[in-house]
Design a protein around this motif. Structure first.
Motif, PDB file in Angstrom:
ATOM      1  N   ALA A  36       0.831  -1.210   0.000  1.00  0.00           N
ATOM      2  CA  ALA A  36       0.000   0.000   0.000  1.00  0.00           C
ATOM      3  C   ALA A  36       0.863   1.257   0.000  1.00  0.00           C
ATOM      4  CB  ALA A  36      -0.938  -0.008   1.205  1.00  0.00           C
ATOM      5  N   ASP A  37       1.931   1.245   0.776  1.00  0.00           N
ATOM      6  CA  ASP A  37       2.826   2.407   0.833  1.00  0.00           C
ATOM      7  C   ASP A  37       3.533   2.641  -0.502  1.00  0.00           C
ATOM      8  OD1 ASP A  37       2.157   2.866   3.455  1.00  0.00           O
ATOM      9  OD2 ASP A  37       3.955   1.920   4.285  1.00  0.00           O
ATOM     10  N   ALA A  38       3.760   1.567  -1.259  1.00  0.00           N
ATOM     11  CA  ALA A  38       4.519   1.673  -2.507  1.00  0.00           C
ATOM     12  C   ALA A  38       3.649   1.969  -3.719  1.00  0.00           C
ATOM     13  CB  ALA A  38       5.295   0.377  -2.750  1.00  0.00           C
ATOM     14  N   LEU A  39       2.335   1.901  -3.582  1.00  0.00           N
ATOM     15  CA  LEU A  39       1.469   2.178  -4.720  1.00  0.00           C
ATOM     16  C   LEU A  39       1.565   3.653  -5.093  1.00  0.00           C
ATOM     17  CD1 LEU A  39      -1.759   0.136  -3.895  1.00  0.00           C
ATOM     18  CD2 LEU A  39      -0.158  -0.262  -5.781  1.00  0.00           C
ATOM     19  N   PRO A  40       1.726   3.951  -6.366  1.00  0.00           N
ATOM     20  CA  PRO A  40       1.874   5.346  -6.779  1.00  0.00           C
ATOM     21  C   PRO A  40       0.520   6.029  -6.927  1.00  0.00           C
ATOM     22  CG  PRO A  40       2.014   3.940  -8.691  1.00  0.00           C
ATOM     23  CD  PRO A  40       1.851   3.025  -7.504  1.00  0.00           C
ATOM     24  N   GLY A  41       0.563   7.326  -7.060  1.00  0.00           N
ATOM     25  CA  GLY A  41      -0.639   8.069  -7.426  1.00  0.00           C
ATOM     26  C   GLY A  41      -1.450   8.539  -6.240  1.00  0.00           C
ATOM     27  N   ASP A  42      -2.413   9.378  -6.567  1.00  0.00           N
ATOM     28  CA  ASP A  42      -3.285   9.985  -5.561  1.00  0.00           C
ATOM     29  C   ASP A  42      -4.658   9.355  -5.704  1.00  0.00           C
ATOM     30  OD1 ASP A  42      -4.590  11.564  -3.765  1.00  0.00           O
ATOM     31  OD2 ASP A  42      -4.638  13.352  -5.032  1.00  0.00           O
ATOM     32  N   ARG A  43      -4.858   8.227  -5.021  1.00  0.00           N
ATOM     33  CA  ARG A  43      -6.163   7.570  -5.048  1.00  0.00           C
ATOM     34  C   ARG A  43      -6.381   6.877  -3.710  1.00  0.00           C
ATOM     35  NH1 ARG A  43      -6.989   4.407  -9.667  1.00  0.00           N
ATOM     36  NH2 ARG A  43      -5.144   5.250 -10.687  1.00  0.00           N
ATOM     37  N   THR A  44      -7.601   6.530  -3.431  1.00  0.00           N
ATOM     38  CA  THR A  44      -7.925   5.858  -2.181  1.00  0.00           C
ATOM     39  C   THR A  44      -7.421   4.421  -2.219  1.00  0.00           C
ATOM     40  OG1 THR A  44      -9.872   7.243  -1.827  1.00  0.00           O
ATOM     41  CG2 THR A  44      -9.814   5.128  -0.682  1.00  0.00           C
ATOM     42  N   VAL A  45      -6.745   4.007  -1.142  1.00  0.00           N
ATOM     43  CA  VAL A  45      -6.261   2.633  -0.994  1.00  0.00           C
ATOM     44  C   VAL A  45      -6.750   2.118   0.355  1.00  0.00           C
ATOM     45  CG1 VAL A  45      -4.260   1.107  -0.882  1.00  0.00           C
ATOM     46  CG2 VAL A  45      -4.198   3.137  -2.364  1.00  0.00           C
ATOM     47  N   VAL A  46      -7.508   1.019   0.336  1.00  0.00           N
ATOM     48  CA  VAL A  46      -8.055   0.466   1.574  1.00  0.00           C
ATOM     49  C   VAL A  46      -7.767  -1.032   1.630  1.00  0.00           C
ATOM     50  CG1 VAL A  46      -9.892   2.189   1.678  1.00  0.00           C
ATOM     51  CG2 VAL A  46     -10.347  -0.028   0.597  1.00  0.00           C
ATOM     52  N   ALA A  47      -7.775  -1.565   2.832  1.00  0.00           N
ATOM     53  CA  ALA A  47      -7.686  -3.007   3.050  1.00  0.00           C
ATOM     54  C   ALA A  47      -8.790  -3.398   4.015  1.00  0.00           C
ATOM     55  CB  ALA A  47      -6.321  -3.394   3.603  1.00  0.00           C
ATOM     56  N   ILE A  48      -9.263  -4.612   3.882  1.00  0.00           N
ATOM     57  CA  ILE A  48     -10.364  -5.086   4.714  1.00  0.00           C
ATOM     58  C   ILE A  48      -9.929  -6.329   5.473  1.00  0.00           C
ATOM     59  CG2 ILE A  48     -12.686  -6.078   4.684  1.00  0.00           C
ATOM     60  CD1 ILE A  48     -13.344  -4.270   2.346  1.00  0.00           C
ATOM     61  N   ASP A  49     -10.184  -6.344   6.788  1.00  0.00           N
ATOM     62  CA  ASP A  49      -9.955  -7.549   7.578  1.00  0.00           C
ATOM     63  C   ASP A  49     -11.138  -8.483   7.382  1.00  0.00           C
ATOM     64  OD1 ASP A  49      -7.446  -7.305   8.783  1.00  0.00           O
ATOM     65  OD2 ASP A  49      -8.215  -5.896  10.264  1.00  0.00           O
ATOM     66  N   LEU A  50     -10.885  -9.646   6.840  1.00  0.00           N
ATOM     67  CA  LEU A  50     -11.935 -10.613   6.550  1.00  0.00           C
ATOM     68  C   LEU A  50     -12.417 -11.292   7.838  1.00  0.00           C
ATOM     69  CD1 LEU A  50     -10.326 -12.067   3.308  1.00  0.00           C
ATOM     70  CD2 LEU A  50     -12.262 -10.477   3.465  1.00  0.00           C
ATOM     71  N   PRO A  51     -13.551 -11.968   7.799  1.00  0.00           N
ATOM     72  CA  PRO A  51     -14.105 -12.585   9.015  1.00  0.00           C
ATOM     73  C   PRO A  51     -13.111 -13.493   9.724  1.00  0.00           C
ATOM     74  CG  PRO A  51     -15.714 -12.678   7.245  1.00  0.00           C
ATOM     75  CD  PRO A  51     -14.440 -12.162   6.637  1.00  0.00           C
ATOM     76  N   GLY A  52     -13.142 -13.426  11.047  1.00  0.00           N
ATOM     77  CA  GLY A  52     -12.295 -14.282  11.852  1.00  0.00           C
ATOM     78  C   GLY A  52     -10.949 -13.713  12.209  1.00  0.00           C
ATOM     79  N   THR A  53     -10.640 -12.516  11.722  1.00  0.00           N
ATOM     80  CA  THR A  53      -9.361 -11.880  12.033  1.00  0.00           C
ATOM     81  C   THR A  53      -9.531 -10.913  13.202  1.00  0.00           C
ATOM     82  OG1 THR A  53      -9.815 -10.191  10.363  1.00  0.00           O
ATOM     83  CG2 THR A  53      -8.503 -12.083   9.677  1.00  0.00           C
ATOM     84  N   PRO A  54      -8.429 -10.513  13.843  1.00  0.00           N
ATOM     85  CA  PRO A  54      -8.554  -9.642  15.015  1.00  0.00           C
ATOM     86  C   PRO A  54      -9.262  -8.330  14.714  1.00  0.00           C
ATOM     87  CG  PRO A  54      -6.342 -10.544  14.869  1.00  0.00           C
ATOM     88  CD  PRO A  54      -7.028 -10.910  13.595  1.00  0.00           C
ATOM     89  N   GLY A  55      -9.097  -7.797  13.497  1.00  0.00           N
ATOM     90  CA  GLY A  55      -9.687  -6.508  13.174  1.00  0.00           C
ATOM     91  C   GLY A  55     -11.107  -6.568  12.666  1.00  0.00           C
ATOM     92  N   SER A  56     -11.678  -7.762  12.543  1.00  0.00           N
ATOM     93  CA  SER A  56     -13.030  -7.891  12.021  1.00  0.00           C
ATOM     94  C   SER A  56     -14.033  -7.881  13.152  1.00  0.00           C
ATOM     95  CB  SER A  56     -13.178  -9.188  11.220  1.00  0.00           C
ATOM     96  OG  SER A  56     -14.514  -9.368  10.817  1.00  0.00           O
ATOM     97  N   ALA A  57     -14.996  -6.961  13.036  1.00  0.00           N
ATOM     98  CA  ALA A  57     -16.036  -6.875  14.064  1.00  0.00           C
ATOM     99  C   ALA A  57     -17.244  -7.740  13.729  1.00  0.00           C
ATOM    100  CB  ALA A  57     -16.485  -5.421  14.221  1.00  0.00           C
ATOM    101  N   ALA A  58     -17.233  -8.378  12.565  1.00  0.00           N
ATOM    102  CA  ALA A  58     -18.385  -9.152  12.118  1.00  0.00           C
ATOM    103  C   ALA A  58     -18.494 -10.454  12.903  1.00  0.00           C
ATOM    104  CB  ALA A  58     -18.275  -9.448  10.624  1.00  0.00           C
ATOM    105  N   ALA A  59     -19.731 -10.786  13.316  1.00  0.00           N
ATOM    106  CA  ALA A  59     -19.978 -12.106  13.888  1.00  0.00           C
ATOM    107  C   ALA A  59     -19.776 -13.146  12.793  1.00  0.00           C
ATOM    108  CB  ALA A  59     -21.393 -12.183  14.443  1.00  0.00           C
ATOM    109  N   LEU A  60     -19.267 -14.301  13.188  1.00  0.00           N
ATOM    110  CA  LEU A  60     -18.968 -15.315  12.191  1.00  0.00           C
ATOM    111  C   LEU A  60     -20.244 -16.026  11.746  1.00  0.00           C
ATOM    112  CD1 LEU A  60     -15.694 -16.893  13.631  1.00  0.00           C
ATOM    113  CD2 LEU A  60     -15.932 -15.320  11.706  1.00  0.00           C
ATOM    114  N   PRO A  61     -20.594 -15.928  10.457  1.00  0.00           N
ATOM    115  CA  PRO A  61     -21.727 -16.683   9.932  1.00  0.00           C
ATOM    116  C   PRO A  61     -21.310 -18.124   9.665  1.00  0.00           C
ATOM    117  CG  PRO A  61     -20.714 -15.415   8.178  1.00  0.00           C
ATOM    118  CD  PRO A  61     -19.935 -15.124   9.441  1.00  0.00           C
TER     119      PRO A  61
END
Length: 265
Positions: A36-61
């Protein structure tokens, strides 16, 4: 789930396609930090924590990568992103293809990194379910600890032991229930080769030349399947090319972004 924003497009680039990064197993969004730090240009860059990871607030279906894809779509739309360049490594690539099938309007371009479109063999599926049961029954990540070295190419393991240590630390952070859920979700995934074949947008296929989990032959299958794909083979990298050589992966994705921008113009 939790959407992590690395960068937000400036006002003059508000129309630029955002980049969405989906992580591999058994990791979380942090594996994308250097890319993400190495991607060039001025655009939005996001990452998502998928279910079951520490950063995911979603209940596991019920375990399903379809559920992961639906949650990704909901997060993106909630953040105001109606169309994006979607990049996934390994399990993240499986989720990207599920997203393409279930929410095709969201996917402008695809980055498939160290991944494949086919389903598991019976042997691989049984092994996933065995690992899931062991992680759940023992409330431990012990069954996936060896992946801290197994995910890396031989060159990285030999010359860069700090990468093994970094992966090991990230794996230790994962909830055992999340490890079990992800393994069961991946075991249940269908073959999505035909989903990729029907996609007309630009595709970048990136693979480490030392990847023994989804090898170069699997990447070549993706390129042969897609209508508009380019292959980048990363030298001296294994299944974690985004960690082993972030500049090379970022360069491949930068080219994909240029192609996506041209197609969207």
């Amino acid at each position: 789930m939790t959407l992590h924003t690395y960068r937000t497009a400036g006002a003059d680039q508000a129309s630029a396609l955002p980049v969405v990064l989906l992580h591999g197993f058994p990791l979380d969004h942090r594996m994308w930090d250097a890319v993400a730090d190495a991607l060039p240009g001025d655009r939005t860059v996001v990452a998502i924590d998928l279910p079951g990871t520490p950063g995911s607030a979603a209940a596991l279906p019920e375990p399903s990568l379809d559920a992961s894809a639906d949650l990704v779509a909901a997060d993106l739309r909630a953040a105001g992103h109606e169309r994006a360049v979607v990049v996934g490594l390994s399990m993240g690539g499986y989720v990207a293809l599920a997203l393409l099938e279930r929410h095709p309007d969201l996917v402008a371009a695809l980055g498939l990194v160290d991944t494949k479109s086919t389903s598991d063999t019976d042997e691989a599926r049984a092994n996933r379910l065995r690992i899931a049961a062991a992680a759940e029954d023992g409330d431990t990540v012990e069954p996936v600890r060896p992946m801290s070295s197994g995910l890396l190419g031989e060159s990285s393991r030999t010359a860069r032991p700090e990468l093994v240590d970094q992966l090991a630390a990230w794996i230790e952070d994962q909830p055992s229930a999340g490890v079990a859920w992800s393994q069961r979700a991946m075991a249940a995934r269908p073959d999505r080769t035909e989903v990729l074949r029907a996609f007309a947008g630009p595709v970048a296929v990136v693979v480490g030349d030392e990847d023994t989990i989804t090898p170069v032959s699997a990447a070549e299958h993706l390129v042969d399947t897609a209508q508009d794909a380019q292959l980048v083979v990363v030298a001296r990298a294994g299944h974690m090319s985004a960690i082993e050589d972030p500049p090379a992966v970022a360069a491949a994705l930068a080219d994909l972004l240029q192609r996506a921008d041209t197609a969207a113009a």
